[in-house]
Write a protein that holds these residues in place. Structure first.
Motif, PDB file in Angstrom:
ATOM      1  N   TYR A  88      -6.704 -22.157  -3.619  1.00  0.00           N
ATOM      2  CA  TYR A  88      -6.728 -21.227  -3.221  1.00  0.00           C
ATOM      3  C   TYR A  88      -6.265 -20.492  -3.523  1.00  0.00           C
ATOM      4  N   LEU A  89      -6.280 -19.029  -3.793  1.00  0.00           N
ATOM      5  CA  LEU A  89      -5.913 -17.413  -4.487  1.00  0.00           C
ATOM      6  C   LEU A  89      -5.591 -17.097  -2.968  1.00  0.00           C
ATOM      7  N   ARG A  90      -4.585 -15.975  -3.165  1.00  0.00           N
ATOM      8  CA  ARG A  90      -4.083 -15.283  -2.073  1.00  0.00           C
ATOM      9  C   ARG A  90      -3.126 -13.837  -2.700  1.00  0.00           C
ATOM     10  N   VAL A  91      -3.357 -12.679  -1.733  1.00  0.00           N
ATOM     11  CA  VAL A  91      -2.022 -11.203  -2.238  1.00  0.00           C
ATOM     12  C   VAL A  91      -2.746 -11.219  -0.581  1.00  0.00           C
ATOM     13  N   ASP A  92      -1.472 -10.682  -0.132  1.00  0.00           N
ATOM     14  CA  ASP A  92      -1.065 -10.382   2.002  1.00  0.00           C
ATOM     15  C   ASP A  92       0.199  -9.339   1.494  1.00  0.00           C
ATOM     16  N   ASP A  93      -0.029  -8.640   1.734  1.00  0.00           N
ATOM     17  CA  ASP A  93       0.961  -7.056   1.851  1.00  0.00           C
ATOM     18  C   ASP A  93       1.729  -7.573   3.335  1.00  0.00           C
ATOM     19  N   ASN A  94       3.250  -7.506   3.117  1.00  0.00           N
ATOM     20  CA  ASN A  94       4.060  -7.683   4.443  1.00  0.00           C
ATOM     21  C   ASN A  94       4.865  -5.827   4.921  1.00  0.00           C
ATOM     22  N   PHE A  95       5.374  -6.700   5.656  1.00  0.00           N
ATOM     23  CA  PHE A  95       6.588  -5.290   6.536  1.00  0.00           C
ATOM     24  C   PHE A  95       6.809  -5.892   7.346  1.00  0.00           C
ATOM     25  N   ARG A  96       8.285  -4.779   7.672  1.00  0.00           N
ATOM     26  CA  ARG A  96       9.313  -5.221   8.759  1.00  0.00           C
ATOM     27  C   ARG A  96       9.931  -3.215   8.854  1.00  0.00           C
ATOM     28  N   GLN A 151      10.752  -2.032   5.634  1.00  0.00           N
ATOM     29  CA  GLN A 151      10.190  -2.404   4.507  1.00  0.00           C
ATOM     30  C   GLN A 151       9.108  -2.526   3.441  1.00  0.00           C
ATOM     31  N   THR A 152       8.537  -2.876   3.240  1.00  0.00           N
ATOM     32  CA  THR A 152       7.433  -2.714   2.179  1.00  0.00           C
ATOM     33  C   THR A 152       7.385  -4.749   0.669  1.00  0.00           C
ATOM     34  N   GLY A 153       5.983  -4.664   1.361  1.00  0.00           N
ATOM     35  CA  GLY A 153       5.979  -6.133   0.318  1.00  0.00           C
ATOM     36  C   GLY A 153       4.858  -6.431  -0.228  1.00  0.00           C
ATOM     37  N   ARG A 154       4.955  -7.030  -1.491  1.00  0.00           N
ATOM     38  CA  ARG A 154       2.614  -7.655  -2.005  1.00  0.00           C
ATOM     39  C   ARG A 154       3.820  -9.251  -1.958  1.00  0.00           C
ATOM     40  N   SER A 155       2.909 -10.526  -1.609  1.00  0.00           N
ATOM     41  CA  SER A 155       2.405 -11.457  -2.549  1.00  0.00           C
ATOM     42  C   SER A 155       1.656 -11.365  -2.590  1.00  0.00           C
ATOM     43  N   TYR A 156       1.727 -13.063  -4.052  1.00  0.00           N
ATOM     44  CA  TYR A 156       0.926 -13.693  -4.824  1.00  0.00           C
ATOM     45  C   TYR A 156       1.075 -15.079  -4.398  1.00  0.00           C
TER      46      TYR A 156
END
Length: 653
Positions: free
Chosen positions: A424-432, A452-457
């Protein structure tokens, strides 16, 4: 963070993908595939781990019983790279490279899908959740900003309690080190063909490892459930009570001389939570279902700390309607979930004359779309809005209204070329969003912290055979405007201590994990897990410095062996590498030493009887379970629990 799609585009993209594939649906397709062992709900709909494009680990009831563990905390220790911080009155669970203080707000804790994370920065209390209530624990490593929104940054832990599917019950009594005694019981049964009930309770008391750290903890939960072929309904209520003495911190010298010592004689914290929850799901058609949950919790926290009494209250009301679709197409199974998360929380802190009403509203859509029988893609989006009505007697005596919004997008691929392999491959944004405590204590002229923002690969590979499983994953997590407390920041106007909560410089986390389980024979099983985390600042004064309290290397190994007809032995070793003490983001002090905790259990089962002898920290290792950087003033230390022997006997009926 690169391009920022509009809010409407985020939500419409997944709907478009669904509409494009709809004409190809073939409801009469009856092809079958091997079903994975566990059904999980962490994806906000029933699914199997290998069909979710993410790193998902399920600890089921059999694995919990095999370990002989006596608490949720001990079950989670060392699993999926989780790093614990325990200040002797509460535990935080860090995933994907967060420090102890930030882990509370970047790891989402769920109980049956209900958020346990608080409106303030206090850690969710897992002390009052007894293991006899737990059916399984689901761990999603990595961001889940689309599915869960706020705070699902480093990972999600979902504790699933037992449901009244069977008729029967159990009773357990245990006792052990530090004058610990515990009783647990549960019973479930049928009222009639469609209605069932479940009732469970527990009580625990003990002196614990450190002086002035005694606890008295209890819980009770009742659930009534209705279920037919097309409808399901439940209503449950629970009460959790955790009364615990606070031993406080130690200096380095005190820790070395006697890690059990405490200078406190009166300090305590007493947390009482009442919760109610109801949910309904209706199978609208063969493919579509509608569902909604309503959750309410009310918490009173009484404490005496630093010579001051306080009485704080928290309440939370949540409403989560959703629609779930499932279609069997010529290419495979198509799943879609879309819904709303609406909440209203209120917090009052009498000692600081601080109060806050926080309202959140968010909409999300998430789809798994098959491209072929072996390949599917995942796409989804979420938009969230938050408003705080904040008042603080020192900083905001007249009150202030703050509002922010954030969005997240997810795209992933899930490839299963055979029954044995999954990639699997996955890109997901996140925040709090900032908590009430954080918003109320910011530098002068800063009125409200940015989200707070971010991006996960992430990329991963699973290899599953009859007797072996291997999971490997790689990830990168980038964060901007991370919300932290900075002791060097200017004190707020009207503030009472130095430092403030700020949006910090950018940070980056790389990591890798490998998890292997091997059933060598019917009587012998072993497993190994290794986690590598490289977490550092990528901007500002601490550019290139390691994030504090994040161990670069962690690992776990276990062995389970049936040594006779009714006897089973379980042994495990959990390694935590060296790391800088919490708050030492300039890497100015010495690292805390690495350590290994060894646990051993002997389990006996015969008919309806179960007995277990569990020894935690077998070699009585002294280690720092939590600590804080003090610079010239000296660091603060909290001692990890010493050798702990517990004997448990239980009966099922």
């Amino acid at each position: 963070m690169g391009t920022n799609p509009t809010k409407i585009a985020l939500l419409m993209s997944s709907l478009c993908s669904f509409s494009l594939i709809a004409p190809a649906m073939a409801a009469n397709d009856t092809s079958t595939a091997k079903v994975d062992e566990h059904v999980v709900v962490i994806g906000r709909s029933d699914n199997t781990p290998l069909n979710i494009a993410a790193n998902v680990n399920v600890i089921d009831a059999a694995a919990i019983e095999m370990s002989g563990a006596t608490s949720v905390t001990e079950v989670l220790r060392g699993q999926s790279g989780i790093q614990l911080s325990d200040n002797n009155i509460g535990t935080s669970f860090a995933m994907r490279g967060f420090s102890a203080s930030t882990a509370v707000n970047n790891t989402l804790i769920l109980l049956d899908g209900r958020r346990l994370n608080n409106i303030d920065i206090a850690a969710p209390s897992l002390n009052a959740i007894p293991l006899n209530q737990v059916e399984r624990i689901e761990i999603l490593s990595g961001s889940a900003g689309v599915l869960y929104g706020d705070q699902a940054v480093g990972g999600v832990i979902n504790i699933v309690t037992k449901s009244p599917e069977n008729t029967g019950g159990s009773m357990q009594l245990s006792g052990g080190s530090f004058d610990t005694y515990e009783g647990r019981g549960d019973i479930s049964g049928a009222i009639n063909k469609d209605w069932r009930y479940f009732l469970t309770g527990s009580y625990n008391q003990g002196d614990n490892y450190r002086e002035h750290n005694a606890n008295e903890t209890g819980s009770i939960l009742g659930r009534i459930q209705y279920k037919t072929a097309t409808d399901s309904f439940f209503v449950e209520t629970s009460y959790y009570d955790d009364d615990r003495e606070n031993p406080g911190e130690l200096t380095k010298e005190q820790f070395k001389a006697n890690p059990r010592h405490s200078d406190n004689t009166q300090e305590y914290i007493h947390e009482m939570t009442t919760a109610a929850r109801t949910g309904y799901q209706h199978q609208l058609t063969q493919h579509w279902a509608l569902a909604a949950d309503v959750d309410y919790s009310d918490t009173l926290v009484s404490s005496l700390n630093w010579g001051a009494n306080s009485q704080n209250t928290r309440s939370m009301l949540m409403f989560s309607p959703k629609a779930i679709a499932n279609y069997i197409t010529r290419q495979g199974e198509l799943n879609l979930v879309t819904g709303l998360d609406i909440s209203r929380g209120k917090a009052d802190f009498d000692s600081m004359q601080r109060s806050n009403v926080q309202q959140t509203q968010s909409a999300y859509v998430h789809a798994t779309v098959p491209l072929s029988p072996t390949l599917s893609y995942v796409v989804g989006g979420r938009y969230a809005w938050i408003q705080d009505e904040l008042k603080d007697g020192q900083v905001y005596p007249l009150g202030i209204d703050l509002d922010e919004d954030a969005h997240a997008f997810e795209l992933g691929l899930n490839y299963r070329p055979s029954a044995e392999h999954r990639l699997y491959l996955r890109v997901d944004d996140n925040f709090r969003f900032a908590k009430v405590d954080e918003q109320a204590y910011t530098p002068k002229d800063v009125f409200g912290l940015k989200p707070q923002t971010g991006r996960s690969y992430e990329a991963g590979w699973d290899w599953t055979l009859t007797s072996q499983t291997l999971r490997v994953s790689l990830y990168r997590l980038d964060l901007e405007d991370e919300i932290v407390f900075d002791p060097s920041a200017p004190m707020p106007e009207g503030g009472s201590f130095q430092g403030a909560n700020v949006n910090a410089d950018a940070s980056r986390r790389y990591g890798a994990s490998a998890d292997w389980d091997w059933q060598i024979t019917q009587a012998l099983q072993l497993g190994l897990e290794y986690n590598y985390t490289d977490a550092e600042f990528t901007d500002g004064l601490n550019d290139g410095k390691q994030l504090s309290w994040v161990a670069e290397h962690t690992g776990r190994g276990y062995l389970s062996m049936d040594i006779a007809e009714h006897f089973q032995v379980f042994a495990e070793a959990i390694y935590t590498g060296d790391r800088f003490i919490e708050g030492d983001n300039g890497n100015e002090g010495d690292k805390l030493a690495s350590y290994v905790l060894s646990n051993l259990a002997l389990n006996y089962t015969r008919d309806a009887w179960l007995a277990s002898l569990r020894i935690d920290n077998l070699f009585d290792k002294d280690y720092v379970s939590s600590g804080y950087y003090g610079g010239a003033w000296g660091d603060s230390y909290y001692s990890g629990r010493g050798r702990d022997v517990r004997f448990t006997v239980g009966y099922r009926f």
